[in-house]
Design an enzyme around this catalytic site. Sequence first.
Site, short mmCIF file in Angstrom:
data_model
loop_
_atom_site.label_atom_id
_atom_site.label_comp_id
_atom_site.label_asym_id
_atom_site.label_seq_id
_atom_site.Cartn_x
_atom_site.Cartn_y
_atom_site.Cartn_z
N THR A 113 50.06 24.13 43.23
CA THR A 113 48.79 24.84 43.42
C THR A 113 47.90 24.67 42.19
O THR A 113 48.41 24.62 41.07
CB THR A 113 49.08 26.34 43.63
OG1 THR A 113 49.88 26.49 44.80
CG2 THR A 113 47.80 27.15 43.80
N THR A 165 44.23 20.79 39.50
CA THR A 165 44.78 19.44 39.32
C THR A 165 45.44 18.99 40.63
O THR A 165 45.27 17.84 41.06
CB THR A 165 45.80 19.41 38.16
OG1 THR A 165 45.24 20.11 37.05
CG2 THR A 165 46.15 17.99 37.76
N ASP A 179 52.91 19.00 40.86
CA ASP A 179 52.26 20.25 40.47
C ASP A 179 51.62 20.11 39.09
O ASP A 179 51.96 19.21 38.32
CB ASP A 179 53.31 21.39 40.47
CG ASP A 179 52.68 22.77 40.61
OD1 ASP A 179 51.43 22.87 40.58
OD2 ASP A 179 53.43 23.74 40.77
N GLY A 180 50.73 21.03 38.81
CA GLY A 180 50.13 21.12 37.48
C GLY A 180 50.92 22.08 36.62
O GLY A 180 52.01 22.52 36.99
N LYS A 202 53.90 28.14 33.87
CA LYS A 202 53.08 27.99 35.06
C LYS A 202 52.73 29.38 35.62
O LYS A 202 53.27 30.38 35.18
CB LYS A 202 53.85 27.19 36.13
CG LYS A 202 54.04 25.73 35.72
CD LYS A 202 54.74 24.90 36.78
CE LYS A 202 54.22 25.13 38.15
NZ LYS A 202 52.76 24.97 38.32
N GLY A 216 49.30 30.28 36.22
CA GLY A 216 47.90 30.64 35.99
C GLY A 216 47.16 30.86 37.30
O GLY A 216 46.26 31.70 37.39
N GLY A 217 47.58 30.15 38.32
CA GLY A 217 46.97 30.32 39.65
C GLY A 217 47.70 31.35 40.49
O GLY A 217 47.34 31.59 41.64
N GLU A 258 56.12 28.14 43.91
CA GLU A 258 56.20 26.86 43.18
C GLU A 258 57.63 26.63 42.69
O GLU A 258 58.17 25.53 42.82
CB GLU A 258 55.23 26.86 42.00
CG GLU A 258 53.78 26.76 42.44
CD GLU A 258 52.77 26.89 41.31
OE1 GLU A 258 51.62 26.55 41.53
OE2 GLU A 258 53.15 27.34 40.20
N LYS A 279 46.99 20.68 27.88
CA LYS A 279 48.18 21.44 28.31
C LYS A 279 49.45 21.01 27.56
O LYS A 279 50.47 21.68 27.66
CB LYS A 279 48.41 21.22 29.81
CG LYS A 279 47.19 21.38 30.71
CD LYS A 279 46.95 22.82 31.04
CE LYS A 279 45.83 23.06 32.04
NZ LYS A 279 46.12 22.65 33.40
#
Length: 219
Positions: free
Chosen positions: A29, A32, A82-83, A95, A97-98, A104, A122
């Site tokens: 998600t 990116t 994934d970002g 991870k 932030g979203g 995830e 990052k």
Amino acid sequence: MTAQDDLKRMAGAKAVEFVPENEYIGIGTGSTVNYFIQALAASGKTVKGAVSSSNATSAMLEKYGIPEVTLSDVVRLSAYFDGADEVNHSLQMVKGGGGALLREKIVASASDLFVCMADESKYVARLGKFPLPVEVVPHARSLVARQLLKLGGQPQLRVGFTTDSGNEILDVADMDLSRPLTLEDELNKIPGVVENGLFARHTADILVLARPSGVEIVR
Ligand code: 5RP
């Protein structure tokens, strides 16, 4: 488009090279990831189906005509894309932030290969500048916050945000993340914590790292 957006777009486009054709994949998600989905659709590469980590990603998959399947439809996923909010040189990540960290982590755990896509901001020597997202059952929010304070963190409720699983997020600043493996497990032992955004146990296998000079593959 900002310079950072441009790097995210470059990382997402490059990561398409790692998509195994006619296999099942998992998709994370974030912005990116959104560039990755657009690039995958434009590439003409086909996958059997994708397991989504969030409602936002499901909407993107539908928009770009990538078939969605659920985790119950598949046994294993060939790769997960994934970002990250931070990724260190051991490819451990922060991870969430979203706010999609729970699904995830679940989808990543079902995948044979984790491909992380990131712009150079990052990529850090030490994790911990980005506040660590911790997903909590709403009922236990204050209880968990007090435990996090005892561990040296400064938890802040992500106001007005509910995760796709109906939980809340505490963003924890000033946490000592120098022992990420231990901390990932310790945090999840606190009653009321659903999951935390440290991906130390399950690291990325490949980092697609975009810099203004070009995209680097870090393994
Ligand atoms: C969502 C995440 C994202 O991967 C992370 O926040 C990075 O997002 P972006 O690609 O928008 O910078 O962990 O839960």
